[in-house]
Design an enzyme around this catalytic site. Sequence first.
Site, short mmCIF file in Angstrom:
data_model
loop_
_atom_site.label_atom_id
_atom_site.label_comp_id
_atom_site.label_asym_id
_atom_site.label_seq_id
_atom_site.Cartn_x
_atom_site.Cartn_y
_atom_site.Cartn_z
N TYR A 206 11.29 6.04 0.37
CA TYR A 206 10.54 6.11 -0.89
C TYR A 206 11.33 5.45 -2.02
O TYR A 206 10.94 4.45 -2.56
CB TYR A 206 10.20 7.55 -1.22
CG TYR A 206 9.29 7.70 -2.42
CD1 TYR A 206 7.91 7.52 -2.29
CD2 TYR A 206 9.79 8.01 -3.67
CE1 TYR A 206 7.06 7.63 -3.38
CE2 TYR A 206 8.95 8.14 -4.78
CZ TYR A 206 7.60 7.94 -4.63
OH TYR A 206 6.77 8.06 -5.71
N SER B 101 2.81 4.65 -1.91
CA SER B 101 2.87 4.70 -3.37
C SER B 101 4.07 3.87 -3.85
O SER B 101 4.10 2.66 -3.63
CB SER B 101 2.95 6.15 -3.85
OG SER B 101 2.64 6.25 -5.21
N ASP C 117 -8.80 6.16 -5.02
CA ASP C 117 -7.42 6.32 -5.47
C ASP C 117 -7.34 5.99 -6.95
O ASP C 117 -7.39 4.82 -7.34
CB ASP C 117 -6.48 5.41 -4.66
CG ASP C 117 -5.02 5.70 -4.94
OD1 ASP C 117 -4.72 6.41 -5.93
OD2 ASP C 117 -4.16 5.24 -4.17
N HIS D 220 -5.46 9.01 -3.26
CA HIS D 220 -4.05 8.64 -3.11
C HIS D 220 -3.39 9.35 -1.94
O HIS D 220 -2.36 8.91 -1.44
CB HIS D 220 -3.30 8.95 -4.41
CG HIS D 220 -1.99 8.26 -4.53
ND1 HIS D 220 -1.86 6.89 -4.50
CD2 HIS D 220 -0.72 8.75 -4.66
CE1 HIS D 220 -0.58 6.57 -4.63
NE2 HIS D 220 0.13 7.68 -4.72
#
Length: 701
Positions: free
Chosen positions: A460, A540, A623, A658
């Site tokens: 991430y 993301s 989203d 999302h």
Amino acid sequence: MPQRLTYPATKKNDHADNYFGTTIADPYRWLENDHAADTAAWVKAQNAITDAYLDQIPFRGRILSRLVELSDYPRESAARRAGRWLFFSRNSGLQNQAVLYVQDGAEGKAEVLIDPNQLSEDGTIAIQATAFSKNQRYFAYSVAASGSDWQEILVLDFQRRELLADRIEHVKFSGISWAGDDGFYYSGYEQPRDEKTKFSAVSTHQRVYYHRIGTAQTEDLLIYEDRDHPLRYVDASLTEDERFLVLHIAEGTDGTEIRVRDLQDPHSSGFRTVVAGFDTNAAIIGNVGDKLILQTNAAAPRFRVVLMDPRKPDTADWSTLIPEATETLTDVATGGGKLFVSYLKDASTLVQQHRLDGTLEHQISLPGPGTAAGFGCRAHEDYFFYTFTSFTYPATVFRYDIATGLSALYKSPELRFDPEAFETKQVFYPSKDGTLVPMFITGKKGIELDGNNPTMLYAYGGFNINLTPAFSSSNIVWLEQGGIYCVANLRGGGEYGEDWHQAGMLDRKQNVFDDFIAAAEYLIAEKYTRPEKLAIRGGSNGGLLVGACMTQRPELFAAAIPQVGVLDMLRYHKFTVGWGWVVEYGSSDTEAQFRYLLSYSPLHNLRSGTCYPATLITTADHDDRVVPAHSFKFAAALQEAQGCAAPALIRIDIRAGHGAGKPTAKLIDEMADIWSFVWANTGGIVVQPLQEPPGNTKSLH
């Protein structure tokens, strides 16, 4: 040699923007209009070619069947206490949404409180925030449809189990904080001006309201607004004794200002600022009488806990309860007259019990390296429940007794897999600049390091978010087939405090990509895998990570899965709540920041004729966190630029967002597509049985 795919034609226009003398073409700008007919037609055509590609993978059906089997097991959240009631969620196995249950005491019978699966035919309505009123007269909860951030708050008469007429609309990023049984505080927005653009238009002017039960939303009392700063979040909560009303205010995803109102002070007419500005991250944990307990990274990058007098909020007047430690303090909660302090030691949880004066009583014993959460309760309670999980250890609920400091197994799931067949180890590898970065590697015991193992690398790297060990039934399918699953704890996260976070934000964002690339190089050098068998995945901000790395080092990866990614770094802040990420990324509205954003923006760094990894981009039509235009434009540009036969596909989920609240059925379908795509493009084939022998059910306990 695979045959090159023929992609749907994507029209281009001559739109361009001038950034400080630099002209940037944006030929797919029209795809930002997510409710236009031509965009809908493009989505349909792209999904058709993606579906056709996935349908021809011969083992996709077997992967899907095993995913269904592994997902079909009862699982519960840790119960929370509300008076004499226990409140928890349970999924019987393949239910699209977990059902909310209440139980009268530890020995009572569980009964359904709310079943969100009854709220829609396809399971796309999910419950978000929940809260009992002080004496359990009412139960308030928010619901979101199709994965959107937009929510509605509903209220149940708990004693009668009847839904009230009270309905709060236009809510986003809000808790529910009850004042007795009379009403609650929440954060809301004005009604969107245009329903067609509500999923893409910028959200501004969040306000705090108080809703009194039995009244219309139009009568809600405005508690706080800031007309001068429309791009700020504000969240309101009451301390447990309802003495202090606390506002946590943020200009984005980093930095906190805190204001409080002493509701017992007859001379208090407004809010007092106790933590000014947005240079630090802080949170009010609770209070001891007229003093506030504060978690802060002021003068403590790995956080500390202090006691403050709100009438004298200067840092010089703070009293340290728990000083900064070597480990990163991630969470503090109160309960039973104690403080429960959670730390990260090399991305695994450690939990300590302290007195309210900060004195350490003991460390809480956990099953091993992993992730534990749910500590804390009300001041008068003497026990609570928490969960523990790791990569091959499904989320398990324990009951903790505060007086003895002992944990007891409460609820353990059973799955049809053998956890003893796998092992996880943690390594530390050097990044480009020599920084040591931790990475978890999970695979079958005794796996041969010959460079031939299909490997998935996940990360991430941003927003101070920690990646800690967690169980995923879908990953077991990959592991069972001899795949290796790796999680790298890159800079930009919070695993080692604010310094680690800041080393991967703004003009230092390239460090994050370097860390990820170095993880791939380590796995190759150590013979876990090789480029032809290495896949990368992230969602993301992690989707940005994958997009940046596949454009910077395309030869290093066989497959790339950027999910709901931030891929247009020049325009991300112009949609919904993208403005809140400027503190993390910077903005193209500032020249110096434009320069470094352009240097790594995935959309703007695709080069025609380059052989990019086989890519499956995933997004969803609802989203409204990272709008699908990011993925639409990147897919169109990638298909045009792709210089070899490796597929460049996009998977666009319908009636999904999302990720939060996504129905089980959609999650399983999505992972079946992802694992099938990855296997097909890393030279892997399904060789192990995807059906466990009857009776081979394994329990962890």
